[in-house]
Design a protein around this motif. Structure first.
Motif, PDB file in Angstrom:
ATOM      1  N   LEU A 196      -5.286   7.214   4.411  1.00 36.36           N
ATOM      2  CA  LEU A 196      -5.491   5.796   4.116  1.00 36.36           C
ATOM      3  C   LEU A 196      -5.413   4.932   5.374  1.00 36.36           C
ATOM      4  N   PHE A 200       2.798  12.564   0.199  1.00 37.61           N
ATOM      5  CA  PHE A 200       2.679  11.163   0.611  1.00 37.61           C
ATOM      6  C   PHE A 200       2.217  11.031   2.059  1.00 37.61           C
ATOM      7  N   LEU A 224       0.793  -1.226   0.000  1.00 39.62           N
ATOM      8  CA  LEU A 224       0.000   0.000   0.000  1.00 39.62           C
ATOM      9  C   LEU A 224       0.830   1.283   0.000  1.00 39.62           C
ATOM     10  N   ASN A 264      -1.557  11.782   2.414  1.00 42.24           N
ATOM     11  CA  ASN A 264      -2.358  10.724   1.788  1.00 42.24           C
ATOM     12  C   ASN A 264      -2.262   9.417   2.576  1.00 42.24           C
ATOM     13  N   TRP A 265      -1.084   9.085   3.047  1.00 48.92           N
ATOM     14  CA  TRP A 265      -0.898   7.863   3.817  1.00 48.92           C
ATOM     15  C   TRP A 265      -1.684   7.941   5.127  1.00 48.92           C
ATOM     16  N   THR A 295       0.405   4.008  -2.954  1.00 49.15           N
ATOM     17  CA  THR A 295       0.030   5.383  -2.610  1.00 49.15           C
ATOM     18  C   THR A 295       0.992   6.385  -3.231  1.00 49.15           C
ATOM     19  N   SER A 296       2.285   6.130  -3.125  1.00 48.80           N
ATOM     20  CA  SER A 296       3.254   7.077  -3.694  1.00 48.80           C
ATOM     21  C   SER A 296       3.216   7.059  -5.221  1.00 48.80           C
ATOM     22  N   THR A 333      -4.660  11.815  -9.962  1.00 46.77           N
ATOM     23  CA  THR A 333      -3.507  11.037  -9.526  1.00 46.77           C
ATOM     24  C   THR A 333      -2.338  11.200 -10.489  1.00 46.77           C
TER      25      THR A 333
END
Length: 107
Positions: A23, A16, A3, A19-20, A7-8, A99
């Motif tokens: 998630l 990152f 994951l 967003n991480w 994601t990156s 994205t």
């Protein structure tokens, strides 16, 4: 886990961490919300079933205080989870151009 790499790759490395974080927190918040929703709906439907029993069934204790019988116990919870999943799919499709992969593909 794959994951972090996904994601990156999808969203780039500039944001990152943000967003991480989203998630990682999303399943916890979703679990708390939908668990509470399922419990409240189950209790509401169970109370309605107890109220629908006649006096002889209630005297015999046909259903306990928090017992529910049938598909109606879980129907609203299932439909709300299905709707949330459908909304998530629509959002994922709508965000594809945002994205990094979508920008490279020219979407």
């Amino acid at each position: 886990s794959v994951l972090p790499t996904v994601t990156s790759e999808l969203f780039g490395t500039e944001s990152f961490g943000t967003n991480w974080g989203y998630l990682i927190l999303a399943p916890g918040f979703g679990g708390m919300f939908f668990n509470s929703l399922a419990g409240a709906v189950y209790d509401h439907v169970a109370a309605g079933q107890i109220g629908a029993l006649d006096a002889s069934d209630q005297a015999l204790g046909a259903l306990g205080e928090h017992e529910c019988v049938g598909q109606s116990c879980f129907r609203f919870t299932f439909l709300s989870l299905a709707a949330a999943a459908a909304v998530a799919v629509v959002i994922a499709i709508a965000l594809t151009p945002v994205t990094a992969v979508g920008r490279q593909a020219g979407r």
